[in-house]
Scaffold this active site. Sequence first.
Site, PDB file in Angstrom:
ATOM      1  N   HIS A  18      15.509  -8.142 -20.107  1.00 31.84           N
ATOM      2  CA  HIS A  18      15.347  -9.585 -20.320  1.00 31.84           C
ATOM      3  C   HIS A  18      16.610 -10.375 -19.967  1.00 31.84           C
ATOM      4  CE1 HIS A  18      11.469  -8.937 -22.035  1.00 31.84           C
ATOM      5  NE2 HIS A  18      11.915  -8.240 -23.068  1.00 31.84           N
ATOM      6  N   ASP A  34       7.782  -1.580 -19.430  1.00 36.52           N
ATOM      7  CA  ASP A  34       7.910  -2.106 -20.795  1.00 36.52           C
ATOM      8  C   ASP A  34       6.733  -3.049 -21.072  1.00 36.52           C
ATOM      9  OD1 ASP A  34      10.280  -2.580 -23.041  1.00 36.52           O
ATOM     10  OD2 ASP A  34       9.055  -4.383 -22.773  1.00 36.52           O
TER      11      ASP A  34
END
Length: 342
Positions: A159, A193
């Site tokens: 992220h 993910d």
Amino acid sequence: MNTIYSDAHLGHQPEREFFEAHWQPFQESASRAEAILRAVRESRLGEVIPPRAFGLAPIQAVHDGAYLGYLQTAYARWTAAGHDPAGVYGDTFALRRMSHRPDTPMALAGYYAMDLTAVIVAGTWLAAHAAAQCALTGAALLAESGRAAFALCRPPGHHAHRDLAGGYCFVNNAAVAAHALSASGKVAVLDVDFHHGNGTQDIFYARDDVLFVSIHADPARQYPYFIGARDERGAGRGLGFNVNYPLGAGTTDDAYLGVLESACEDVARFAPDVLVVSLGVDTFGGDPLGDFALTTGAFPRIGARIAQLGRPTLFVMEGGYAVDALGRNVTGVLAGFEAGRA
Ligand code: SP5
Ligand code: ZN
């Protein structure tokens, strides 16, 4: 395959995150990495080795210099300013056309983060730096042995943008490794993910020598909300080199494996010299953050399909929060990969 692990992650243990109008225990806990390490040691995967030292340069190649300087000094400046030593939490975030950057600990906390989960404490920088060294060591092992490696990174990385922390991430370990590997060939990053790998997408968005393919929860319903849609396909010469597969709640093993088939075909068509897998297992049905329905039995199948690509492969640990199942699910992918490759 060997696992690269550093106990520097133990210095990064914020106590709380803010979610759904409440302070809650920090989900990205140190026990996650310890559970994975235990499972790796109990399996016959290979040795656990410490990272080598590659220094700051390969991290600076992917991240903004002022942002990295901020990560290194944020906690000391925050506490010196009299703010709560529990951790650095911004209160106002720099969005869209808000581009001034006052040099105060509170302003910078909002300038360099997108949410309240990338909490900085005293040991965060050393943990994030060590995690990147783990990924870089894995990349070097690929070049040396041509096989596979597992970077047991914590904190996770996918992220984190060039100059933005978020989603428990500070330094984008997979992007740092992928960029280093791109010096000697084409690199594909496959992100499995549960959450979209927004940082990795953004870092490589305009590049045609690094393919990014991500399978994740539709951002219309899940973090990171504002990025990760199917129509994001890359920009400039990178157009066509970014592929997103947003999925619905309740995604099952067979449905997921079907989408993974398409993602692997994208990777095969690109014909990369090496593959980096952003490995999150928060796709597991029992995960407290996810809403997919994958069983433990899905993970070896995922590993085996990735193995069929026949590429030197670096697995980089990302998310997964069902701590009791984490070791089994992660080693499931890795063992499935080894079996699928043999
Ligand atoms: C690397 C990674 O998987 N990051 C995930 C970031 C998701 N952040 C938003 C969700 C925070 C949810 N906290 C839930 C507490 C439930 N009790
Ligand atoms: Zn995740």
